[in-house]
Design a protein around this motif. Structure first.
Motif, PDB file in Angstrom:
ATOM      1  N   ASP A 251       6.027  -1.124 -35.755  1.00  0.00           N
ATOM      2  CA  ASP A 251       5.566  -1.189 -36.828  1.00  0.00           C
ATOM      3  C   ASP A 251       6.208  -0.356 -37.893  1.00  0.00           C
ATOM      4  O   ASP A 251       6.233   0.670 -39.142  1.00  0.00           O
ATOM      5  CB  ASP A 251       4.686  -1.338 -37.441  1.00  0.00           C
ATOM      6  N   SER A 285       3.380  -3.736 -29.502  1.00  0.00           N
ATOM      7  CA  SER A 285       4.420  -4.734 -29.464  1.00  0.00           C
ATOM      8  C   SER A 285       4.072  -6.405 -29.572  1.00  0.00           C
ATOM      9  O   SER A 285       4.551  -7.193 -29.800  1.00  0.00           O
ATOM     10  CB  SER A 285       5.693  -4.719 -28.434  1.00  0.00           C
ATOM     11  N   LEU A 288       4.851  -8.514 -32.204  1.00  0.00           N
ATOM     12  CA  LEU A 288       6.379  -8.624 -32.176  1.00  0.00           C
ATOM     13  C   LEU A 288       7.175 -10.679 -31.588  1.00  0.00           C
ATOM     14  O   LEU A 288       6.179 -10.779 -30.913  1.00  0.00           O
ATOM     15  CB  LEU A 288       7.351  -8.066 -31.907  1.00  0.00           C
ATOM     16  N   ASP A 289       7.329 -10.644 -31.926  1.00  0.00           N
ATOM     17  CA  ASP A 289       8.242 -12.515 -31.458  1.00  0.00           C
ATOM     18  C   ASP A 289       9.359 -12.039 -30.688  1.00  0.00           C
ATOM     19  O   ASP A 289       9.857 -10.561 -31.190  1.00  0.00           O
ATOM     20  CB  ASP A 289       8.075 -13.317 -32.730  1.00  0.00           C
ATOM     21  N   GLU A 291      12.143 -12.975 -31.087  1.00  0.00           N
ATOM     22  CA  GLU A 291      13.540 -12.475 -31.335  1.00  0.00           C
ATOM     23  C   GLU A 291      13.030 -11.052 -32.386  1.00  0.00           C
ATOM     24  O   GLU A 291      14.521 -10.859 -32.321  1.00  0.00           O
ATOM     25  CB  GLU A 291      13.858 -13.601 -32.823  1.00  0.00           C
ATOM     26  N   LEU A 292      12.575 -10.832 -32.928  1.00  0.00           N
ATOM     27  CA  LEU A 292      12.274  -9.703 -33.606  1.00  0.00           C
ATOM     28  C   LEU A 292      12.384  -8.742 -32.270  1.00  0.00           C
ATOM     29  O   LEU A 292      12.296  -7.565 -33.189  1.00  0.00           O
ATOM     30  CB  LEU A 292      10.914  -9.273 -33.975  1.00  0.00           C
ATOM     31  N   GLU A 293      11.713  -8.607 -31.620  1.00  0.00           N
ATOM     32  CA  GLU A 293      12.039  -8.026 -30.490  1.00  0.00           C
ATOM     33  C   GLU A 293      12.946  -7.493 -29.338  1.00  0.00           C
ATOM     34  O   GLU A 293      13.985  -6.240 -29.495  1.00  0.00           O
ATOM     35  CB  GLU A 293      10.857  -7.680 -29.214  1.00  0.00           C
ATOM     36  N   ALA A 295      16.016  -8.364 -32.139  1.00  0.00           N
ATOM     37  CA  ALA A 295      16.904  -7.026 -33.237  1.00  0.00           C
ATOM     38  C   ALA A 295      15.885  -5.634 -33.066  1.00  0.00           C
ATOM     39  O   ALA A 295      16.968  -5.029 -33.389  1.00  0.00           O
ATOM     40  CB  ALA A 295      15.670  -7.362 -34.038  1.00  0.00           C
ATOM     41  N   LEU A 296      15.050  -5.360 -32.721  1.00  0.00           N
ATOM     42  CA  LEU A 296      14.242  -3.980 -32.094  1.00  0.00           C
ATOM     43  C   LEU A 296      15.288  -3.297 -31.494  1.00  0.00           C
ATOM     44  O   LEU A 296      15.274  -2.468 -30.972  1.00  0.00           O
ATOM     45  CB  LEU A 296      13.402  -3.370 -32.134  1.00  0.00           C
TER      46      LEU A 296
END
Length: 330
Positions: A251, A285, A288-289, A291-293, A295-296
């Motif tokens: 985060d 982590s 995080l889903d 998709e978000l992981e 993107a990160l």
């Protein structure tokens, strides 16, 4: 171990013992005509010695011991008897302790093994008795040497924690929690900055009874190398680690920026820090889903191997151990 009990810096006055004087003595016995010189040598003065002790984790026991004094040697005696050696003063210190001259900063000793002994301040040599000086042309020397004086010096003892892996991160990155999950260490954990005020060590059990040691170093803040926050007091402990595991929470507002700030603080303190192997773990982590992981991942620094973990859910904890073991033995 509370912060009041963790002492990693002390300044002491180390004084070795003076050597004993040689004896100026002539043999005097009934029925022995013209007894010759038989003065013995003086005993060596006591050394001040550092000894490594794997059971110690702090220099607390030396905090109030400002003056460390070894015994002087005894003078020599007649009948060629050498004086008794002065008793050495042995200082037991944790592994990772270094000693520096307080005036010049020159390194004097470094203790890295249990039972290792290094003379910190050598005792004075004992003087030679007059028996030593007799020759065919001088059969009755009437002089002997004085003992060599002991030395007195101010010395700084500094502890640098010995560990295979050092955890590096900002306050509240989750370092203490990760250490408690990976090992049997039980650091005090609370929800405020600088939870960890002392380095915590944990032994990480690995496959086939193997293990390695991890140190949770108190959180770095921007400006630590200049002494802000807990400052360089704890940066010194990272110097001894083989691998640096950077821990940044998922985060974080900007993972790449946070990583660069941490690197910058280490470089300002000691540029050689950047020569160490580095790994990056993204903590927390589990929130995080997929998709978000993904993107990160695109925003992460490319030059360092990265893993997403969660100390709470156990996500990738075993994979992190594998990664660390491979880096330690690669």
């Amino acid at each position: 171990m509370s912060s009041s009990n963790f002492i990693d810096y002390v300044k002491i006055c180390s004084r070795s013992g003076a050597g004993g004087a040689g004896s100026m003595h002539f043999r005097r016995e009934k029925y022995v005509d013209k007894g010759g010189p038989d003065g013995g040598n003086g005993g060596r003065g006591g050394h001040v010695i550092l000894r490594g002790n794997a059971q110690l984790w702090t220099l607390l026991h030396l905090k109030y011991k400002k003056h460390v004094i070894a015994e002087p040697g005894n003078p020599g005696e007649g009948a060629k008897r050498t004086g008794a050696q002065g008793k050495d003063m042995i200082l037991e210190v944790p592994l990772g302790t270094i000693a520096r001259d307080a005036e010049t900063g020159q390194l004097k000793a470094e203790i890295t093994e249990d039972g290792q002994e290094i003379i910190l301040t050598p005792g004075g040599r004992g003087g030679l008795g007059n028996d030593h000086f007799k020759t065919s042309t001088n059969q009755a020397p009437d002089y002997a040497q004085p003992g060599e004086p002991g030395r007195e010096e101010w010395v700084i003892l500094e502890l640098k924690v010995l560990a295979d892996v050092g955890l590096v991160g900002f306050p509240n990155a989750g370092k203490s929690t990760l250490l408690s999950v990976l090992s049997a260490a039980k650091p005090e954990i609370a929800d405020y900055p600088f939870t960890t005020l002392t380095p915590n060590l944990g032994v990480i059990a690995y496959r086939d009874f193997k293990s390695f040691v991890m140190a949770d170093i108190p959180g770095i803040i921007e400006g630590a190398a200049e002494g802000r926050g807990l400052g360089i007091r704890f940066l010194r402990h990272i110097e001894r680690n083989s691998i640096l595991l950077f821990l940044i929470p998922a985060d974080s507002a900007n993972i790449q920026k946070e990583y660069q700030i941490l690197l910058g603080e280490l470089e300002k303190y000691n540029p050689q820090m950047l020569d160490k192997k580095r790994l990056l773990a993204i903590s927390k982590s589990d929130m995080l889903d997929a998709e978000l992981e993904e993107a990160l991942r695109k925003e992460l620094p490319k030059e360092v191997e990265t893993i997403f973990i969660s100390s709470v859910s156990g996500k990738n904890i075993d994979a992190l151990k594998d990664m660390l073991w491979k880096a330690l033995n690669g």
